[in-house]
Design a protein around this motif. Structure first.
Motif, PDB file in Angstrom:
ATOM      1  N   ARG A 228       0.805  -1.152  -0.052  1.00  0.00           N
ATOM      2  CA  ARG A 228       0.008  -0.133   0.006  1.00  0.00           C
ATOM      3  C   ARG A 228       0.954   1.324  -0.013  1.00  0.00           C
ATOM      4  NH1 ARG A 228      -2.045  -3.423   3.424  1.00  0.00           N
ATOM      5  NH2 ARG A 228      -1.086  -2.401   5.168  1.00  0.00           N
ATOM      6  N   ALA A 229       1.887   1.283  -0.779  1.00  0.00           N
ATOM      7  CA  ALA A 229       2.721   2.455  -0.947  1.00  0.00           C
ATOM      8  C   ALA A 229       3.173   2.708  -2.462  1.00  0.00           C
ATOM      9  CB  ALA A 229       3.999   2.334   0.132  1.00  0.00           C
ATOM     10  N   ALA A 230       3.280   3.714  -3.027  1.00  0.00           N
ATOM     11  CA  ALA A 230       3.689   4.043  -4.352  1.00  0.00           C
ATOM     12  C   ALA A 230       4.943   4.784  -4.423  1.00  0.00           C
ATOM     13  CB  ALA A 230       2.601   4.665  -5.006  1.00  0.00           C
ATOM     14  N   HIS A 231       5.212   5.984  -5.048  1.00  0.00           N
ATOM     15  CA  HIS A 231       6.554   6.542  -5.235  1.00  0.00           C
ATOM     16  C   HIS A 231       6.917   7.271  -3.853  1.00  0.00           C
ATOM     17  CE1 HIS A 231      10.202   7.105  -7.205  1.00  0.00           C
ATOM     18  NE2 HIS A 231       9.934   8.297  -7.469  1.00  0.00           N
ATOM     19  N   LEU A 232       6.081   7.959  -3.314  1.00  0.00           N
ATOM     20  CA  LEU A 232       6.449   8.711  -1.992  1.00  0.00           C
ATOM     21  C   LEU A 232       6.084   7.672  -0.928  1.00  0.00           C
ATOM     22  CD1 LEU A 232       5.931  12.278  -2.845  1.00  0.00           C
ATOM     23  CD2 LEU A 232       8.046  10.724  -3.364  1.00  0.00           C
ATOM     24  N   ALA A 233       7.021   6.557  -0.651  1.00  0.00           N
ATOM     25  CA  ALA A 233       6.325   5.782   0.648  1.00  0.00           C
ATOM     26  C   ALA A 233       6.629   6.484   1.804  1.00  0.00           C
ATOM     27  CB  ALA A 233       7.312   4.687   0.262  1.00  0.00           C
ATOM     28  N   ASN A 234       7.452   7.408   1.964  1.00  0.00           N
ATOM     29  CA  ASN A 234       7.653   7.822   3.103  1.00  0.00           C
ATOM     30  C   ASN A 234       6.521   8.624   3.472  1.00  0.00           C
ATOM     31  OD1 ASN A 234       8.504  10.007   1.063  1.00  0.00           O
ATOM     32  ND2 ASN A 234       9.075  11.340   2.965  1.00  0.00           N
ATOM     33  N   VAL A 235       5.642   9.254   2.643  1.00  0.00           N
ATOM     34  CA  VAL A 235       4.503   9.977   3.097  1.00  0.00           C
ATOM     35  C   VAL A 235       3.499   9.052   2.996  1.00  0.00           C
ATOM     36  CG1 VAL A 235       3.021  11.790   2.116  1.00  0.00           C
ATOM     37  CG2 VAL A 235       5.622  11.853   1.727  1.00  0.00           C
ATOM     38  N   GLU A 236       2.974   7.945   2.203  1.00  0.00           N
ATOM     39  CA  GLU A 236       2.202   7.165   2.583  1.00  0.00           C
ATOM     40  C   GLU A 236       2.253   6.281   3.544  1.00  0.00           C
ATOM     41  OE1 GLU A 236      -1.082   5.381  -0.944  1.00  0.00           O
ATOM     42  OE2 GLU A 236       0.905   5.983  -1.371  1.00  0.00           O
ATOM     43  N   GLN A 237       3.267   5.614   3.893  1.00  0.00           N
ATOM     44  CA  GLN A 237       3.583   4.785   4.859  1.00  0.00           C
ATOM     45  C   GLN A 237       4.534   5.210   5.920  1.00  0.00           C
ATOM     46  OE1 GLN A 237       1.910   2.156   5.670  1.00  0.00           O
ATOM     47  NE2 GLN A 237       0.394   2.110   3.693  1.00  0.00           N
ATOM     48  N   ALA A 238       4.213   6.445   6.449  1.00  0.00           N
ATOM     49  CA  ALA A 238       5.283   7.301   7.159  1.00  0.00           C
ATOM     50  C   ALA A 238       5.640   6.541   8.316  1.00  0.00           C
ATOM     51  CB  ALA A 238       4.538   8.575   7.569  1.00  0.00           C
ATOM     52  N   GLU A 239       4.779   5.846   9.071  1.00  0.00           N
ATOM     53  CA  GLU A 239       5.088   5.297  10.479  1.00  0.00           C
ATOM     54  C   GLU A 239       6.099   4.099  10.175  1.00  0.00           C
ATOM     55  OE1 GLU A 239       3.035   2.962  14.118  1.00  0.00           O
ATOM     56  OE2 GLU A 239       1.607   4.187  12.879  1.00  0.00           O
TER      57      GLU A 239
END
Length: 392
Positions: A228-239
């Motif tokens: 459940r993460a695309a290119h900006l994984a640090n935003v979409e799966q921050a935790e």
């Protein structure tokens, strides 16, 4: 050139540089800042032509962008720093680790590539942006940066669509040309900094196979594939990204933050829980903890300490390979509940479905067709469900 930057965190803490992707500014790391600044002196900067760093006439190359970081470190009198970068930021980090290894203590590469061709596509994008401006890139870029549900959130559209539109046209185009001319593959074997590589399972810009090639090239590198993460994984799966970065850069026993309320311990339990979550996923581990009873607690502690805290935490074998070995053993011994769990874990560790098939073919030859037949049926159901879930 010294990029625009900001420093956050304890003045005496180790420095961690955060490098932004093409079309973003340093605020793309906002979700990481509170957690990371409790451990590090966090140095966020804007790539050339992004955010508050002015553009110069292009084309650029990675040496240009990497030298900007070295100039910044020299300006701040920082001899060595950890480095984490997303996409273009990760490419910059690889260049630094290859060409200035004494300056990079640890390396985290998120949703990036060592060679992202074909070059003519990037040159065409540069020409398009020079002619039409970065505003013309907003819709198509958001579709690559985030999964559909996340990209539909108004706050995401406002913040990240605004970032793209605000990027300097020439700066964006120049960075496109830097990517066009990039090929870091031959230098990966010379990277000595401890490296973690993170990929988004749903990333269309730098799909997981790019991360796999980086891990194959850097000695000792570890791969984590985020669902459940695309290119900006640090935003979409921050935790999840926060946990991975802290676990990678903070030495064991120095206050490693694993999850809220947990700390690492010297007996392997803390490390084991961190690795267990990385491999099996938070949801699975949370369910196991909820089901724990007074009777089963010693066993749960045992497997966390030894299976996850020692065996899976060992750097003697990379995790995709360890997943394949585990799948073969579980299929050959008919442990179907565990096999199902580890098929999902293997996908999370970046193992392709085609590789899982090859593992089970080996089981058929060396452990028997009936056992492989059962394993194939179980794995097929899981992989089919995964395909349905991702809309493929």
């Amino acid at each position: 050139m010294i990029p625009d930057y900001e420093l956050t965190g304890p003045p005496q803490a180790p420095v961690l540089v955060l490098s932004n992707s093409l079309g973003t500014d340093r605020t793309m790391w906002d979700e990481q800042l509170p957690e990371l600044s409790s451990h590090f002196r966090v140095l966020r900067y804007d790539q050339r032509g992004h955010g508050k760093t002015p553009a110069t006439s292009g084309p650029y190359d990675l040496e240009t962008l990497g030298q900007d970081v070295l100039d910044l470190l020299d300006h701040l009198d920082v001899a060595e720093a950890h480095f984490a970068g997303v996409s273009l930021g990760g490419m910059t980090g690889m260049w630094l680790a290859i060409n200035a290894p004494e300056r990079i203590g640890g390396l985290a590469l998120l949703c990036t590539s060592a060679a992202l061709g074909p070059p003519e596509n990037w040159r065409e994008r540069a020409a398009f942006v020079r002619a039409n401006g970065t505003r013309a890139m907003v819709d198509s870029t958001l579709d690559r940066w985030f999964t559909a549900e996340f990209a539909s959130r108004p706050d995401v559209v406002t913040k990240y669509g605004g970032m793209i539109a605000a990027s300097d046209d020439e700066g964006y185009a120049g960075c496109c040309e830097a990517i066009a001319g990039m090929n870091l593959r031959e230098g990966l074997g010379g990277i000595t900094a401890p490296t973690v590589v993170v990929a988004g399972y749903d990333d269309p810009a730098t799909p997981p196979e790019h991360a796999e090639r980086i891990v194959a090239g850097i000695p000792g590198a570890r791969l984590f594939l985020l669902e459940r993460a695309a290119h900006l994984a640090n935003v979409e799966q921050a935790e999840r990204v926060n946990r991975l970065l802290v676990e990678h850069f903070v030495p064991e026993g120095e206050g490693m933050s694993i999850t809220s309320g947990e700390t690492a311990s010297t007996d392997g339990t803390g490390t084991g829980m961190a690795v267990r979550r990385q491999v099996l996923g938070d949801e699975h581990v949370d369910r196991a903890i909820e089901r724990k009873t007074e009777f089963t607690e010693p066993f749960q502690d045992f497997i966390t300490r030894y299976a996850w805290g020692e065996l899976w935490a060992s750097e003697g074998m990379d995790r995709p390979t360890r997943s394949c070995v585990t799948l073969a053993i579980l299929a050959a011994t008919g442990c179907h509940d565990e096999l199902a769990m580890h098929v999902r874990a293997a996908r999370r560790n970046g193992v392709e479905a085609s590789t899982i098939r090859e593992v089970l073919m080996h089981v058929a030859v060396y452990a028997g067709v009936p056992k492989a037949n059962s394993a194939f049926a179980l794995a097929d159901r899981i992989l089919d469900a995964e395909t349905d879930e991702n809309g493929a």
